[in-house]
Design a protein around this motif. Structure first.
Motif, PDB file in Angstrom:
ATOM      1  N   ARG A 235       0.825  -1.219   0.000  1.00 24.81           N
ATOM      2  CA  ARG A 235       0.000   0.000   0.000  1.00 24.81           C
ATOM      3  C   ARG A 235       0.853   1.261   0.000  1.00 24.81           C
ATOM      4  N   ARG A 236       1.899   1.277   0.798  1.00 25.19           N
ATOM      5  CA  ARG A 236       2.712   2.483   0.937  1.00 25.19           C
ATOM      6  C   ARG A 236       3.888   2.543  -0.036  1.00 25.19           C
ATOM      7  N   HIS A 237       4.300   1.389  -0.550  1.00 26.11           N
ATOM      8  CA  HIS A 237       5.483   1.355  -1.421  1.00 26.11           C
ATOM      9  C   HIS A 237       5.200   0.548  -2.692  1.00 26.11           C
ATOM     10  N   PRO A 238       4.206   0.937  -3.473  1.00 27.01           N
ATOM     11  CA  PRO A 238       3.891   0.168  -4.686  1.00 27.01           C
ATOM     12  C   PRO A 238       5.018   0.196  -5.714  1.00 27.01           C
ATOM     13  N   ARG A 239       5.712   1.331  -5.825  1.00 28.82           N
ATOM     14  CA  ARG A 239       6.806   1.434  -6.802  1.00 28.82           C
ATOM     15  C   ARG A 239       7.932   0.470  -6.435  1.00 28.82           C
ATOM     16  N   GLU A 240       8.279   0.426  -5.155  1.00 30.70           N
ATOM     17  CA  GLU A 240       9.348  -0.466  -4.714  1.00 30.70           C
ATOM     18  C   GLU A 240       8.955  -1.932  -4.914  1.00 30.70           C
ATOM     19  N   SER A 241       7.668  -2.227  -4.689  1.00 26.98           N
ATOM     20  CA  SER A 241       7.192  -3.602  -4.895  1.00 26.98           C
ATOM     21  C   SER A 241       7.323  -4.008  -6.356  1.00 26.98           C
ATOM     22  N   LEU A 242       6.952  -3.112  -7.263  1.00 29.45           N
ATOM     23  CA  LEU A 242       7.105  -3.403  -8.692  1.00 29.45           C
ATOM     24  C   LEU A 242       8.582  -3.497  -9.076  1.00 29.45           C
ATOM     25  N   LEU A 243       9.394  -2.715  -8.409  1.00 31.17           N
ATOM     26  CA  LEU A 243      10.832  -2.738  -8.672  1.00 31.17           C
ATOM     27  C   LEU A 243      11.418  -4.107  -8.336  1.00 31.17           C
ATOM     28  N   ILE A 244      10.985  -4.700  -7.211  1.00 31.10           N
ATOM     29  CA  ILE A 244      11.436  -6.036  -6.845  1.00 31.10           C
ATOM     30  C   ILE A 244      11.068  -7.033  -7.949  1.00 31.10           C
ATOM     31  N   GLU A 357      18.032  -3.211   0.387  1.00 30.68           N
ATOM     32  CA  GLU A 357      18.373  -1.793   0.321  1.00 30.68           C
ATOM     33  C   GLU A 357      17.264  -0.944  -0.289  1.00 30.68           C
ATOM     34  N   ILE A 358      16.206  -1.577  -0.760  1.00 30.54           N
ATOM     35  CA  ILE A 358      15.104  -0.858  -1.393  1.00 30.54           C
ATOM     36  C   ILE A 358      14.067  -0.395  -0.375  1.00 30.54           C
ATOM     37  N   PHE A 359      13.782  -1.227   0.638  1.00 32.46           N
ATOM     38  CA  PHE A 359      12.674  -0.955   1.558  1.00 32.46           C
ATOM     39  C   PHE A 359      13.156  -0.414   2.896  1.00 32.46           C
ATOM     40  N   PRO A 360      12.335   0.407   3.559  1.00 33.46           N
ATOM     41  CA  PRO A 360      12.640   0.818   4.935  1.00 33.46           C
ATOM     42  C   PRO A 360      12.480  -0.357   5.881  1.00 33.46           C
ATOM     43  N   PRO A 361      13.089  -0.316   7.070  1.00 29.83           N
ATOM     44  CA  PRO A 361      13.169  -1.509   7.921  1.00 29.83           C
ATOM     45  C   PRO A 361      11.841  -2.025   8.440  1.00 29.83           C
ATOM     46  N   TRP A 362      10.864  -1.131   8.672  1.00 28.64           N
ATOM     47  CA  TRP A 362       9.617  -1.567   9.300  1.00 28.64           C
ATOM     48  C   TRP A 362       8.721  -2.386   8.371  1.00 28.64           C
ATOM     49  N   VAL A 363       8.994  -2.359   7.066  1.00 29.31           N
ATOM     50  CA  VAL A 363       8.249  -3.219   6.126  1.00 29.31           C
ATOM     51  C   VAL A 363       9.199  -3.996   5.217  1.00 29.31           C
ATOM     52  N   ARG A 364      10.448  -4.105   5.619  1.00 31.04           N
ATOM     53  CA  ARG A 364      11.471  -4.663   4.722  1.00 31.04           C
ATOM     54  C   ARG A 364      11.201  -6.127   4.380  1.00 31.04           C
ATOM     55  N   ALA A 365      10.928  -6.952   5.376  1.00 34.09           N
ATOM     56  CA  ALA A 365      10.788  -8.390   5.117  1.00 34.09           C
ATOM     57  C   ALA A 365       9.549  -8.691   4.270  1.00 34.09           C
ATOM     58  N   ALA A 366       8.399  -8.136   4.661  1.00 29.63           N
ATOM     59  CA  ALA A 366       7.179  -8.368   3.883  1.00 29.63           C
ATOM     60  C   ALA A 366       7.268  -7.685   2.519  1.00 29.63           C
ATOM     61  N   GLY A 367       7.909  -6.511   2.481  1.00 31.05           N
ATOM     62  CA  GLY A 367       8.059  -5.795   1.216  1.00 31.05           C
ATOM     63  C   GLY A 367       8.867  -6.582   0.205  1.00 31.05           C
ATOM     64  N   ILE A 368       9.881  -7.317   0.689  1.00 32.11           N
ATOM     65  CA  ILE A 368      10.667  -8.177  -0.189  1.00 32.11           C
ATOM     66  C   ILE A 368       9.922  -9.474  -0.490  1.00 32.11           C
ATOM     67  N   GLY A 369       9.379 -10.088   0.562  1.00 31.21           N
ATOM     68  CA  GLY A 369       8.894 -11.463   0.478  1.00 31.21           C
ATOM     69  C   GLY A 369       7.803 -11.694  -0.536  1.00 31.21           C
ATOM     70  N   PHE A 370       6.781 -10.845  -0.548  1.00 30.97           N
ATOM     71  CA  PHE A 370       5.643 -11.109  -1.430  1.00 30.97           C
ATOM     72  C   PHE A 370       5.965 -10.887  -2.904  1.00 30.97           C
ATOM     73  N   PRO A 371       6.455  -9.710  -3.321  1.00 30.19           N
ATOM     74  CA  PRO A 371       6.715  -9.542  -4.760  1.00 30.19           C
ATOM     75  C   PRO A 371       7.815 -10.457  -5.277  1.00 30.19           C
ATOM     76  N   TYR A 372       8.828 -10.722  -4.442  1.00 28.46           N
ATOM     77  CA  TYR A 372       9.897 -11.625  -4.880  1.00 28.46           C
ATOM     78  C   TYR A 372       9.345 -13.033  -5.119  1.00 28.46           C
ATOM     79  N   SER A 373       8.628 -13.573  -4.139  1.00 25.96           N
ATOM     80  CA  SER A 373       8.119 -14.945  -4.256  1.00 25.96           C
ATOM     81  C   SER A 373       7.091 -15.070  -5.376  1.00 25.96           C
ATOM     82  N   LEU A 374       6.278 -14.034  -5.574  1.00 24.64           N
ATOM     83  CA  LEU A 374       5.306 -14.054  -6.665  1.00 24.64           C
ATOM     84  C   LEU A 374       6.012 -14.093  -8.018  1.00 24.64           C
TER      85      LEU A 374
END
Length: 427
Positions: A235-244, A357-374
């Motif tokens: 929700r807060r970092h859609p660009r970073e999610s697409l970047l992953i 290095e893309i995501f801030p720490p408070w959402v780093r793991a979930a921010g990486i995990g979902f778009p990467y695994s998808l």
């Protein structure tokens, strides 16, 4: 894109941190790949014979494998959220317990002759849990590894993600081969195929013990931050999610093509003997594992973008000639595989660092995990299917171009990435 912020002091036990992430990750992937190597034995015991087709049980086994693959994004989201809310170490202990439990469940799955339809139902449940665990493992271990690194060593620590993955794959292959070579066929079909999964459960307990003693990497300020919602990163970092997704698409397709599918591709399209193909695959995997720390160290010196660009452009330009160069020759296959592994290291050795290095720490793991695994499920997990489909359609020559084009698209993403190797990691 997150940027410079003074990081807290790095962990005082870097070797223990590397061991905690690497041993657990190796166990996770050992269990995951053991299923693939033993699929024919599982098929014969767990699934009923197909009417008029001996391939039906095997196809059913691989269908269950696919179910596990598409649970990985769910695991990346859920376990990533656990890591962001409750700490990286907590998530790592949960994922390895999940994998150990699911491995034990596979090993204890009753045969179809004993339990009827309950047998495949138990196997499906076990694979769902394995997929959940593997998806969560990448999210948690990526953040844990990179946050454990001292300044100027994030690339090196990042590389152990694929060092341990490769070690797990080689261990699974070795254990399966040893059992097949030493046990009689009846014993292998009766109980031998269960041994690797029972061993995996024991190894998971060892990894759990090591991880319990690891140091939490989330900073005090991270612990005090409001707990993010499950979809906060999207929700807060859609660009970073697409970047992953863009960073990962070419890398995961090339990875699964070269580390998993290439022996089969060489058999189907170049007539390479099965034993030669498997031996070349094993040797190239060992070579690949040794390359990873070198790639990580190099990225700490010259930056992330040069390695990503070398990988992306290398595969965009060379995937077609390399795959077309295959012929009925062990030496040629080994050279093609090793050449691809060198190029692939530009992505695999630093993907954990780049993602973190893309995501801030408070959402780093979930921010990486979902778009990467998808993205892995969509591009990496389907690589063998797409390659086989092109072969069935009589257009096998299109598969190398498919790999090349996807890697070229990821290269366009790499061109726009800012260099993050020398910035402090926000924690």
């Amino acid at each position: 894109m997150t940027s410079v912020q003074t990081a807290p002091a790095p962990t005082k036990r870097p070797v223990r941190q590397l061991l905690a992430a690497s041993v657990g990750n190796a166990v996770e992937w050992y269990d995951w790949y053991a299923y693939t190597f033993l699929a024919t034995y599982i098929a014969a015991e767990i699934f009923p014979p197909g009417a008029g087709s001996s391939l039906v049980p095997l196809l059913s086994t691989f269908a269950v494998f696919a179910v596990g693959f598409f649970m990985r994004p769910v695991g990346g989201l859920l376990m990533g959220a656990v890591a962001d809310r409750h700490g990286r170490r907590t998530a790592l202990t949960v994922t390895i317990l999940l994998m150990g439990g699911s491995s034990l469940l596979v090993g204890l799955t009753p045969s179809y002759a004993t339990a009827g339809l309950a047998a495949p139902a138990v196997l499906v449940l076990a694979r769902l849990l394995q997929g959940l665990s593997v998806g969560g493992e990448f999210a948690a271990s990526t953040t844990f590894l990179v946050e454990s690194a001292a300044p100027g060593r994030r690339g090196l620590f990042s590389s152990f993600q694929y060092v341990s993955t490769t070690a797990g794959q080689l261990l699974a292959s070795g254990v399966a081969t040893l059992l097949v070579d030493t046990l009689a066929p009846d014993a292998m079909h009766g109980w031998g195929w269960r041994v690797p999964f029972l061993l995996g459960a024991v190894l998971a307990l060892t990894g759990f013990w090591i991880r319990r003693g690891a140091q939490e990497t989330r900073s005090d300020s991270g612990r005090q931050a409001p707990r993010p919602g499950l979809l906060e990163a999207l929700r807060r970092h859609p660009r970073e999610s697409l970047l992953i997704c863009g960073i990962t698409a070419g890398g995961t397709l090339a990875y699964y093509t070269w580390t998993s599918y290439l022996p089969t591709y060489a058999e189907l399209n170049a007539g390479v003997d099965t034993s030669d193909a498997l031996l070349a695959g094993t040797l190239s995997l060992a070579f690949f594992g040794l390359l990873q720390p070198l790639g990580g160290l190099l990225s700490d010196r010259v930056g992330r973008r040069p390695l990503l660009l070398a990988f992306g452009l290398g595969f965009a330009l060379l995937a077609v000639p390399l795959l077309h160069a295959l012929r009925d020759s062990f030496a040629v296959l080994l050279l093609v595989q090793c050449a691809g592994m060198v190029l692939l290291t530009g992505f695999t050795s630093i993907s954990a660092a780049v993602n973190a290095e893309i995501f801030p720490p408070w959402v780093r793991a979930a921010g990486i995990g979902f778009p990467y695994s998808l993205t892995v499920a969509l591009f990496g997990g389907t690589a063998p299917y797409v390659g086989t489909l092109f072969k069935d359609l009589g257009r096998s020559g299109l598969f190398p171009w498919y790999v090349s084009v996807v890697c070229l698209l990821s290269t366009l993403v790499y061109l726009r990435l800012p260099e993050t190797a020398r910035t402090d990691l926000e924690r």
